[in-house]
Design an enzyme around this catalytic site. Structure first.
Site, PDB file in Angstrom:
ATOM      1  N   LYS A 281      -1.181  -4.998   5.139  1.00 25.91           N
ATOM      2  CA  LYS A 281      -0.405  -5.164   3.914  1.00 25.91           C
ATOM      3  C   LYS A 281       0.048  -6.616   3.776  1.00 25.91           C
ATOM      4  O   LYS A 281       0.199  -7.312   4.769  1.00 25.91           O
ATOM      5  CB  LYS A 281       0.861  -4.293   3.991  1.00 25.91           C
ATOM      6  CG  LYS A 281       0.655  -2.811   3.821  1.00 25.91           C
ATOM      7  CD  LYS A 281       1.995  -2.087   3.919  1.00 25.91           C
ATOM      8  CE  LYS A 281       1.822  -0.582   3.817  1.00 25.91           C
ATOM      9  NZ  LYS A 281       1.347  -0.123   2.510  1.00 25.91           N
ATOM     10  N   ARG A 355      -2.311  10.313   5.034  1.00 31.31           N
ATOM     11  CA  ARG A 355      -3.143  11.507   4.857  1.00 31.31           C
ATOM     12  C   ARG A 355      -3.978  11.790   6.104  1.00 31.31           C
ATOM     13  O   ARG A 355      -4.329  12.932   6.371  1.00 31.31           O
ATOM     14  CB  ARG A 355      -4.021  11.342   3.595  1.00 31.31           C
ATOM     15  CG  ARG A 355      -4.990  10.200   3.653  1.00 31.31           C
ATOM     16  CD  ARG A 355      -5.511   9.803   2.273  1.00 31.31           C
ATOM     17  NE  ARG A 355      -4.565   8.940   1.555  1.00 31.31           N
ATOM     18  CZ  ARG A 355      -4.762   8.460   0.332  1.00 31.31           C
ATOM     19  NH1 ARG A 355      -5.858   8.783  -0.351  1.00 31.31           N
ATOM     20  NH2 ARG A 355      -3.874   7.679  -0.237  1.00 31.31           N
TER      21      ARG A 355
HETATM   22  N1  BES Z   1       3.149   4.135   3.231  1.00 30.79           N
HETATM   23  C1  BES Z   1       2.289   3.766   2.183  1.00 30.79           C
HETATM   24  C2  BES Z   1       2.776   4.248   0.813  1.00 30.79           C
HETATM   25  C3  BES Z   1       4.057   3.652   0.309  1.00 30.79           C
HETATM   26  C4  BES Z   1       4.021   2.524  -0.485  1.00 30.79           C
HETATM   27  C5  BES Z   1       5.267   4.236   0.593  1.00 30.79           C
HETATM   28  C6  BES Z   1       5.199   1.998  -0.979  1.00 30.79           C
HETATM   29  C7  BES Z   1       6.451   3.711   0.108  1.00 30.79           C
HETATM   30  C8  BES Z   1       6.400   2.588  -0.683  1.00 30.79           C
HETATM   31  C9  BES Z   1       0.905   4.359   2.389  1.00 30.79           C
HETATM   32  O1  BES Z   1       0.509   4.546   3.705  1.00 30.79           O
HETATM   33  C10 BES Z   1      -0.075   3.417   1.755  1.00 30.79           C
HETATM   34  O2  BES Z   1      -0.132   2.291   2.159  1.00 30.79           O
HETATM   35  N2  BES Z   1      -0.822   3.911   0.772  1.00 30.79           N
HETATM   36  C11 BES Z   1      -1.775   3.139   0.074  1.00 30.79           C
HETATM   37  C12 BES Z   1      -3.015   3.985  -0.119  1.00 30.79           C
HETATM   38  C13 BES Z   1      -4.218   3.229  -0.615  1.00 30.79           C
HETATM   39  C14 BES Z   1      -4.674   2.242   0.432  1.00 30.79           C
HETATM   40  C15 BES Z   1      -5.302   4.237  -0.914  1.00 30.79           C
HETATM   41  C16 BES Z   1      -1.195   2.723  -1.266  1.00 30.79           C
HETATM   42  O3  BES Z   1      -0.462   3.526  -1.869  1.00 30.79           O
HETATM   43  O4  BES Z   1      -1.419   1.612  -1.679  1.00 30.79           O
HETATM   44 ZN    ZN Z   2      -0.329   2.765   4.559  1.00 25.83          ZN
END
Ligand code: BES
Ligand code: ZN
Ligand code: ZN
Length: 510
Positions: A281, A355
């Site tokens: 990230k 997931r």
């Molecule tokens: N933990 C994050 C989702 C999240 C984002 C929670 C902001 C709280 C605040 C999750 O693991 C994630 O990074 N999801 C990605 C999925 C994508 C790579 C398909 C997302 O939502 O960008």
């Molecule tokens: Zn994530």
């Protein structure tokens, strides 16, 4: 915070402050409200004087503090907003606002005049519960790491007075139940707020074991070796990057309060830190990813409340805990991972890890406990916050009765959820070229729903409700200003009140 009931008037216990409420006043409204006579007498007419000077408008978040002329105590009058829009949520917010305002004033004991918060359509029972929520949650702050603190209101007396004293016995039961729930929310926030260096998967397992001893739950912890024997390839893949904090699958069992009750499995995402892994990230806001364990920690809270309240259903809690960090042992984009139920996940983005850990946890719960219902809580997608904002959780359900039950609990608790669709279109999008299901798709569409379509592969056709709590699980320095005053900075423990209410209201013997 400690809250108790007092059948006498609010002034009888000689508190540092009496707390009461006032509805929003119309532009041309001049007559002093008759129901504030007791409050006015307490401060010897100073309330009416402030009213006559139009200093009191009754708006949401408005707080008026008046001292008694003899210096012995004060009155806080909090705005309730428009009478036509009055509900339990208004009481929850008003009382939270009150204890927060009193914090800086060094007030330690308050007496809430409950009759001031009972008005159509809010019953005395609903008002009492909302006051308990308001004072416990509004008074909460994460102080474990603070050297200098201001202190907080420590004791709340909820005064019934002549209007409500006859209801004391019934209200005492409501107080006992809601106090347990509110205390559990605070307890949950304390764990959810711990930073990732401390709240490792192993530490969460310790918390679960301690809880089990305290309230009587069977707790089983599977470490990385056992997870390998069990073929939990999803949790192992995500947790594989962290050599310091290996993954854990934690299972808590509450036997149920009814003889022929249903079994509900409650499953939570417990990523103790989500850096994204190899698909790392960006730096801004990454610190918030210590809250990526909020679903699993909510499961801990829900099991605590279920055991203490002796809710009718049997409840099985499953926490899928891992740290998602990049290293030489991390899982990679392109990996093909075999999970507990045999299905193969094609990993295309290591940041879609929630997931992946939930695949094993859901399949394990479905196979081992034959639940009548599965509910999962997960800070799963950024797309959830884009779609519904940071106050509302997304609900995806394969069963209308379960969805209706959760929506009713949402109404009762004020924890907002909104049902979203799951269709064959979403199912099509997550099909994998080389495995069964892929963890991310090329197009940034319906991210919350493709994540749900992914999870559906692991619930074995059982009635299932998925709560994506990415938005409401925590507040940030910016969003907190817009959130209700009972939402503290950091973890909110969203879902604990909601799911506990759902379980407590589940009929016995169904
Ligand atoms: N933990 C994050 C989702 C999240 C984002 C929670 C902001 C709280 C605040 C999750 O693991 C994630 O990074 N999801 C990605 C999925 C994508 C790579 C398909 C997302 O939502 O960008
Ligand atoms: Zn994530
Ligand atoms: Zn995550």
């Amino acid at each position: 915070m400690k809250a108790s009931l007092d059948r006498r008037e609010a002034t009888s216990s000689a508190p540092d402050c009496v707390v009461s409420g006032v509805f929003e006043r119309g532009e041309k409204e001049t007559a002093f409200p008759r129901n504030l006579a007791k409050e006015d007498a307490y401060v010897k007419g100073l309330l009416k004087a402030a009213w006559d000077h139009r200093e009191i408008r009754g708006k949401y978040r408005e707080v008026t503090v008046l001292h008694r002329p003899d210096g012995k105590g004060r009155l806080l009058l909090v705005g309730l907003g428009l009478r036509a829009r009055f509900d339990a949520e208004a009481v929850r917010r008003a009382t939270a606002q009150a204890v927060r305002a009193l914090k800086a004033k060094g007030v330690r004991t308050v007496a809430v005049r409950l009759p001031a918060f009972v008005n159509e359509p809010v019953s005395s029972d609903a008002a009492l519960r909302a006051v308990v929520d308001g004072v416990y949650l509004g008074g909460y702050e994460f102080l474990k790491y603070k050297n200098k603190t201001e202190g907080m209101v420590e004791e709340t007396t909820i005064a019934l007075g002549e209007e409500l004293e006859r209801e004391e016995t019934v209200l005492k039961k409501a107080l006992d139940e809601e106090r347990t729930i509110a205390e559990t929310v605070v307890w949950t926030r304390e764990i959810a707020n711990l930073p990732a260096d401390t709240a490792s998967p192993a530490r969460l397992a310790e918390e679960a074991k301690n809880l089990g001893k305290e309230v009587g739950l069977k707790v089983t912890v599977f470490d990385e070796k056992q997870l390998a024997e069990m073929n939990c390839g999803g949790i192992l893949a995500v947790g594989g990057g962290s050599n310091a904090h290996p993954p854990r699958l934690i299972v808590l069992e509450y036997a149920g309060g009814a003889r022929r009750g249903k079994t509900v499995a409650v499953v939570g995402k417990g990523i103790t830190f989500d850096s994204g892994g190899i698909s790392i990230k960006p730096a801004p806001q990454m610190s918030y990813m210590k809250y990526d364990k909020s679903g699993a920690v909510a499961v801990l809270g829900i099991l605590r409340a279920a055991a203490l309240l002796k809710v009718p259903p049997r409840v099985v809690g499953v926490m899928a805990c891992a740290e998602n960090v990049p290293s030489g042992t991390s899982y990679r984009p392109g990996d093909l991972v075999r999970t507990y139920n045999g299905k193969v996940i094609e990993v295309l983005n290591t940041d879609a890890e929630g997931r992946v850990v939930l695949s094993d946890a859901l399949a394990y719960a479905a196979a081992q406990y034959h639940p009548d219902e599965i509910i999962d809580l997960a800070t799963l997608t950024g797309a959830e916050t884009v779609a519904l904002g940071d106050d509302t959780a997304g609900l995806v359900a394969t069963d209308d009765k379960l969805a209706a039950g959760l929506l009713a609990a949402s109404q009762a608790t004020g924890e907002p959820i909104w049902r979203m669709p799951l269709t064959d279109y979403h199912r099509e999008l997550v099909k994998s070229e080389f495995g069964d299901v892929r963890n991310s798709i090329e197009i940034p569409l319906a991210g919350m729903l493709t994540a749900a379509a992914f999870l559906e592969n692991f619930v074995d056709g059982k009635p299932w409700a998925h709560l994506d709590i990415a938005g409401p699980a925590y507040t940030t320095i910016t969003t907190r200003r817009y959130q209700p005053p009972y939402m503290s900075a950091g973890a909110t423990a969203f879902g604990v009140r909601l799911v506990t209410r759902y379980l407590a209201d589940s009929p016995r013997g169904s």
